[in-house]
Design a protein around this motif. Structure first.
Motif: not given
Ligand code: SF4
Length: 439
Positions: A152, A174, A177-178, A205-207, A211-212, A215-216
């Motif tokens: 990730i 990073y 996310f998608d 992780y921070r998108a 989102r963090d 969230d992931l």
């Protein structure tokens, strides 16, 4: 289309899970070109040596392998030899000089550009482009084992004084996310039911969209087909209420956490530049355990860091007793060229390091034995990596008395313990089907 048999690829990986995940990623463009992964280097038309530099020993083994591959390459010079990963980053120019028969050196910081570097290198080679290479025709669906890695993030923003990783992997990057969700779906479609999210400090992780990691975890854990979700390696600093709640509220997240402690002494932790104190670490573990009943914790500790005193070691032993880890990787400090710790004053003498390592091992092996014995008589769920062996949800190795179907999650009774694992007897099959039918 050519009627030649598919070319063969052999991948050798040194190092940790991050490195293993990189090995899969390094193989992918060649698999998409139609190469078949084989287990034997002698049969291969291309070899990827995926290196690690965290420990001198891993780097030495990779370098020695490159020397031993000279006859393989000389026997058929059209064969393709790739060296990638952390040691390739650290030693790149030297590798090219010392082993001129290496076709491509790609350091860990350049892994995102690897597919285009590879295309470029192969396109320069007549033998690899002369046939009517029909990539779409040769492309085959990727298959994977029941447990798969999903990287990730790359790099690390920390600067622990003993660690070479920031120098060879660079600062944190990073993945969107998608992109991660798509890769997770692809891994499940290829046969995985357990995913391990990977990053050097995975929970930082921070998108790009904000989102963090919490969230992931929730998003990957909600994907159809993800029966189990793990992650490696979290940094204690980033263990916070959002992450704990996401772990507790996402049924797919397994009740196991590998949380590196490194030392129980605040003075040593400061010299390591770990950015937490021993009490803070233990307090976070208590909060995790309150929220996630049955959570198994495993850890890493280092013996004989420069300046470590007997009293520092006692602090580490005391912290381990309170932590009660299910298993512990105990390392003897070994200075890594290029790190600050290699230059620190007050090195601990080798025999003292050895003796301290022994004390850490004696304690942690005893704690592990107690955990294994306490499992006897309980029921566990095992994801089978082959017919007999797999892992429980809380990450114990487990062996079945009689074979069952690889890739399934089975229910088993623990009948005994062996060093570092459980002996079990099958009592129920196809837990995966049961999980799939749950709302
Ligand atoms: S957190 Fe520290 S030990 Fe872990 S990769 Fe980063 S610098 Fe190395």
């Amino acid at each position: 289309m050519s009627s030649d048999p598919p070319r063969r690829l052999h991948v050798v990986t040194f190092g940790c899970q991050m490195s293993a995940a990189d090995g899969d990623e390094l193989a992918r463009p060649l698999v998409e070109r139609g190469l078949r992964v084989v287990g034997d280097a002698d049969d291969a038309d291309a070899i990827i040596v995926n290196t690690c530099t965290v420990r001198q020993h891993a780097e030495d083994r990779a370098v020695s392998l490159l020397g031993r591959l000279r006859p393989w390459k000389e026997a058929r010079p059209e064969r393709f030899l790739i060296v990638a990963g952390c040691a390739a980053e650290r030693l790149g120019g030297w590798i090219q000089k010392r082993f001129p028969y290496v076709d491509l050196v790609v350091g860990a910081k350049s892994i995102e550009e690897y597919p285009s570097l590879l295309e470029e290198a192969l396109d320069k080679r007549f033998e690899w482009t002369k046939d009517d290479w029909d990539r779409d025709e040769r492309r085959r669906p990727e298959t994977t084992g029941p447990a798969a890695f999903v990287t990730i993030m790359r790099g690390c923003n920390y600067s622990c004084t003993y660690c070479i990783v920031p120098a060879v992997r660079g600062r944190e990057l990073y993945r969107p996310f998608d992109v991660i969700l798509n890769e997770a779906r692809a891994r499940v479609a290829a046969g995985a039911s357990e995913l391990m999210l990977l990053g050097q400090t995975v929970n930082s992780y921070r998108a790009p969209d904000g989102r963090d990691f919490a969230d992931l975890l929730r998003a990957v854990g909600a994907l159809p087909g993800v029966a189990r979700l793990r992650f490696m390696s979290p940094h204690p600093h980033y263990v916070g209420p959002r992450m704990i709640a996401a772990m507790a509220e996402t049924p797919a997240v397994c009740p196991h956490l590998h949380l590196p402690l490194q030392s129980g002494s605040d003075a040593v932790l400061r010299r390591m530049r770990r950015n937490y104190a021993g009490a803070e670490y233990l307090d976070k573990v208590e909060r995790l355990r309150r929220s996630i009943p049955g959570l198994a914790i495993s850890t890493d500790v280092i013996a004989g860091f420069p300046g470590e005193t007997e009293s520092d070691l006692e602090d580490t032993l005391a912290a381990l007793r309170r932590l009660d880890p299910t298993f512990t990787y105990c390392f003897k400090f070994s200075p890594r060229e290029g790190t600050e710790a290699a230059e620190l004053a007050q090195p601990v003498a080798e025999p003292v390091k050895e003796a301290r390592l022994r004390r850490l091992l004696d304690l942690t092996e005893g704690l592990q034995r107690d955990h294994l014995e306490r499992k006897v008589g309980t029921t566990v769920r095992i994801l089978l990596e082959d017919e007999r062996r797999g892992r429980t949800e809380d990450y114990f190795h487990a062996k079945l008395e009689a074979p069952s179907t690889p890739g399934t999650i089975v229910e088993a009774e623990v009948t005994g313990s062996v060093p570092q694992g459980l002996r079990t007897r099958l009592i129920g099959k196809n837990v995966l089907d049961m999980l799939a039918s749950q709302p």
